[in-house]
Design an enzyme around this catalytic site. Structure first.
Site, PDB file in Angstrom:
ATOM      1  N   HIS A   1       0.841  -1.203   0.000  1.00 43.79           N
ATOM      2  CA  HIS A   1       0.000   0.000   0.000  1.00 43.79           C
ATOM      3  C   HIS A   1       0.871   1.245   0.000  1.00 43.79           C
ATOM      4  O   HIS A   1       2.089   1.158   0.116  1.00 43.79           O
ATOM      5  CB  HIS A   1      -1.006  -0.022   1.159  1.00 43.79           C
ATOM      6  CG  HIS A   1      -0.413   0.141   2.524  1.00 43.79           C
ATOM      7  ND1 HIS A   1       0.378  -0.816   3.115  1.00 43.79           N
ATOM      8  CD2 HIS A   1      -0.482   1.163   3.429  1.00 43.79           C
ATOM      9  CE1 HIS A   1       0.744  -0.410   4.323  1.00 43.79           C
ATOM     10  NE2 HIS A   1       0.250   0.797   4.536  1.00 43.79           N
TER      11      HIS A   1
ATOM     12  N   HIS B   1       1.494   3.972   1.893  1.00 43.20           N
ATOM     13  CA  HIS B   1       2.047   4.780   2.987  1.00 43.20           C
ATOM     14  C   HIS B   1       3.576   4.858   2.928  1.00 43.20           C
ATOM     15  O   HIS B   1       4.240   3.900   2.525  1.00 43.20           O
ATOM     16  CB  HIS B   1       1.585   4.231   4.339  1.00 43.20           C
ATOM     17  CG  HIS B   1       0.123   4.516   4.610  1.00 43.20           C
ATOM     18  ND1 HIS B   1      -0.641   3.764   5.474  1.00 43.20           N
ATOM     19  CD2 HIS B   1      -0.691   5.475   4.106  1.00 43.20           C
ATOM     20  CE1 HIS B   1      -1.877   4.257   5.494  1.00 43.20           C
ATOM     21  NE2 HIS B   1      -1.930   5.286   4.678  1.00 43.20           N
TER      22      HIS B   1
ATOM     23  N   ASP C   1       5.970   4.746   5.057  1.00 38.78           N
ATOM     24  CA  ASP C   1       6.822   3.772   5.761  1.00 38.78           C
ATOM     25  C   ASP C   1       6.858   2.424   5.042  1.00 38.78           C
ATOM     26  O   ASP C   1       7.539   1.492   5.483  1.00 38.78           O
ATOM     27  CB  ASP C   1       6.393   3.619   7.227  1.00 38.78           C
ATOM     28  CG  ASP C   1       4.978   3.099   7.400  1.00 38.78           C
ATOM     29  OD1 ASP C   1       4.063   3.615   6.715  1.00 38.78           O
ATOM     30  OD2 ASP C   1       4.779   2.170   8.206  1.00 38.78           O
ATOM     31  N   HIS C   2       6.154   2.308   3.914  1.00 41.72           N
ATOM     32  CA  HIS C   2       6.170   1.075   3.104  1.00 41.72           C
ATOM     33  C   HIS C   2       6.799   1.279   1.725  1.00 41.72           C
ATOM     34  O   HIS C   2       7.234   0.311   1.093  1.00 41.72           O
ATOM     35  CB  HIS C   2       4.745   0.521   2.961  1.00 41.72           C
ATOM     36  CG  HIS C   2       4.147   0.167   4.290  1.00 41.72           C
ATOM     37  ND1 HIS C   2       3.994  -1.112   4.728  1.00 41.72           N
ATOM     38  CD2 HIS C   2       3.728   0.967   5.311  1.00 41.72           C
ATOM     39  CE1 HIS C   2       3.487  -1.104   5.952  1.00 41.72           C
ATOM     40  NE2 HIS C   2       3.315   0.150   6.327  1.00 41.72           N
TER      41      HIS C   2
ATOM     42  N   HIS D   1      -7.455  -0.441   5.443  1.00 40.65           N
ATOM     43  CA  HIS D   1      -6.401   0.463   5.935  1.00 40.65           C
ATOM     44  C   HIS D   1      -6.177   1.561   4.893  1.00 40.65           C
ATOM     45  O   HIS D   1      -6.160   2.743   5.205  1.00 40.65           O
ATOM     46  CB  HIS D   1      -5.136  -0.359   6.181  1.00 40.65           C
ATOM     47  CG  HIS D   1      -3.963   0.430   6.651  1.00 40.65           C
ATOM     48  ND1 HIS D   1      -3.901   1.017   7.895  1.00 40.65           N
ATOM     49  CD2 HIS D   1      -2.778   0.734   6.048  1.00 40.65           C
ATOM     50  CE1 HIS D   1      -2.731   1.649   8.032  1.00 40.65           C
ATOM     51  NE2 HIS D   1      -2.038   1.492   6.917  1.00 40.65           N
TER      52      HIS D   1
ATOM     53  N   ASP E   1      -0.231  -3.552   6.431  1.00 41.34           N
ATOM     54  CA  ASP E   1      -0.873  -3.016   7.643  1.00 41.34           C
ATOM     55  C   ASP E   1      -2.336  -3.434   7.733  1.00 41.34           C
ATOM     56  O   ASP E   1      -3.180  -2.680   8.221  1.00 41.34           O
ATOM     57  CB  ASP E   1      -0.791  -1.476   7.653  1.00 41.34           C
ATOM     58  CG  ASP E   1       0.622  -0.974   7.875  1.00 41.34           C
ATOM     59  OD1 ASP E   1       1.515  -1.793   8.142  1.00 41.34           O
ATOM     60  OD2 ASP E   1       0.819   0.250   7.788  1.00 41.34           O
TER      61      ASP E   1
ATOM     62  N   HIS F   1       4.477  -4.354  11.053  1.00 42.36           N
ATOM     63  CA  HIS F   1       4.815  -3.618  12.274  1.00 42.36           C
ATOM     64  C   HIS F   1       4.885  -4.544  13.478  1.00 42.36           C
ATOM     65  O   HIS F   1       4.143  -5.534  13.553  1.00 42.36           O
ATOM     66  CB  HIS F   1       3.774  -2.524  12.577  1.00 42.36           C
ATOM     67  CG  HIS F   1       3.820  -1.376  11.638  1.00 42.36           C
ATOM     68  ND1 HIS F   1       4.616  -0.272  11.833  1.00 42.36           N
ATOM     69  CD2 HIS F   1       3.166  -1.149  10.473  1.00 42.36           C
ATOM     70  CE1 HIS F   1       4.433   0.587  10.839  1.00 42.36           C
ATOM     71  NE2 HIS F   1       3.562   0.073   9.998  1.00 42.36           N
TER      72      HIS F   1
HETATM   73 FE    FE Z   1       2.784   1.025   8.156  1.00 42.20          FE
HETATM   74 ZN    ZN Z   2       0.084   1.876   6.467  1.00 43.26          ZN
END
Ligand code: FE
Ligand code: ZN
Length: 265
Positions: free
Chosen positions: A59, A61, A63-64, A117, A138, A176
């Site tokens: 996805h 985001h 942090d990915h 998400h 996530d 995570h």
């Molecule tokens: Fe994340």
């Molecule tokens: Zn995420």
């Protein structure tokens, strides 16, 4: 001498405060799953003598996907990712029912749509005999699930039900390390769940020595994760006792109430 490729395995690459990036590799080639940061991926590739051959994204985001551009500067590999999540670097868009032959590896992964998400979130599943893996970003976490940033409770509940239907021995590679925090919430809901008590003891010990609680398995999640247990009378009773659920609520309403309570727990 070039080393011979082995059976694909998964290497855990911790990043940021509590992210796990994953490297699927055969001792020679590697595919990076959700490389939010390039540095730890590049360091792991070098440490293990691996060549990057693909990037897989779940996805949009940061942090990915934050490390993708820098990894591409390093090696121009194909980028696989969701068709409908607005990621500009995805050259191989994927959705439900697609299969990925991972470049460089003797590995095929199936794709599931798991919106909630984010609206276009996907998951990757390995379904080889004796080797069941899930990369779920996530969506599903150890004893928890992702926040609903873009989707509805009904969408997320359906996505989680899809993941819960995978074989019990499927290894759950989520993105995570939130397990202990999630377990505190789960214990408040189901104090008498023996499997949950055992997981708390086991995972607390792991985190006490800074070891990952991930991967877990679908069997463990079904036995302990409240977001997969919205039909459990004990969970419904705990929500009702907290004044967070009208009587006669359906499982989606139970899921929505759980998710809202966890946001403030
Ligand atoms: Fe994340
Ligand atoms: Zn995420």
């Amino acid at each position: 001498m070039t080393p011979a490729p082995t059976e694909p395995t998964v290497l855990t690459v911790p990043a940021f405060k509590d992210n796990y990036l994953w490297l699927i590799h055969d001792g020679v080639h590697a595919a990076a799953v959700d490389p939010g940061d390039a540095e730890p991926i590049l360091a792991a590739l070098q440490a293990h003598g691996l060549t990057l051959t693909a990037i897989l994204l779940t996805h949009h985001h940061a942090d990915h996907i934050g490390g993708v551009m820098r990894l591409l500067e390093h090696s121009n590999v194909p980028v696989f990712g969701p068709r409908n999540d607005g990621i500009a670097t995805v050259g191989h868009p994927l959705g439900e029912g697609d299969r990925v032959k991972v470049p460089g590896l003797a590995l095929e992964l199936a794709v599931l749509d798991v919106p909630g998400h984010t609206k276009g979130h996907i998951a990757y599943v390995r379904q080889d005999p004796g080797a069941h893996w899930l990369f779920c970003g996530d969506t599903l976490f150890g004893a928890g699930c992702g926040r609903l940033f873009e989707g509805t409770p009904a969408q997320m509940a359906a996505s989680l039900a899809k993941l819960a239907a995978l074989p019990d021995d499927t290894l759950v590679y989520c993105a995570h390390e939130y397990t202990l925090s999630n377990l505190r919430f789960a214990e408040a809901l189901e104090p008498d769940n023996r499997a949950l008590q055992m997981r708390v003891a086991n995972d607390s010990q792991l985190r006490g020595t800074h070891l990952p609680t991930i991967p877990s398995t679908i069997a463990i999640e079904k036995a302990t994760n409240p977001f997969l247990r919205t039909r459990e009378p004990a969970i419904v009773a705990s929500l009702a006792a907290a004044g967070r659920l009208p009587s006669g609520a359906d499982p989606v309403a139970v899921f929505a109430a759980l998710r809202e309570w966890k946001n403030v727990f």
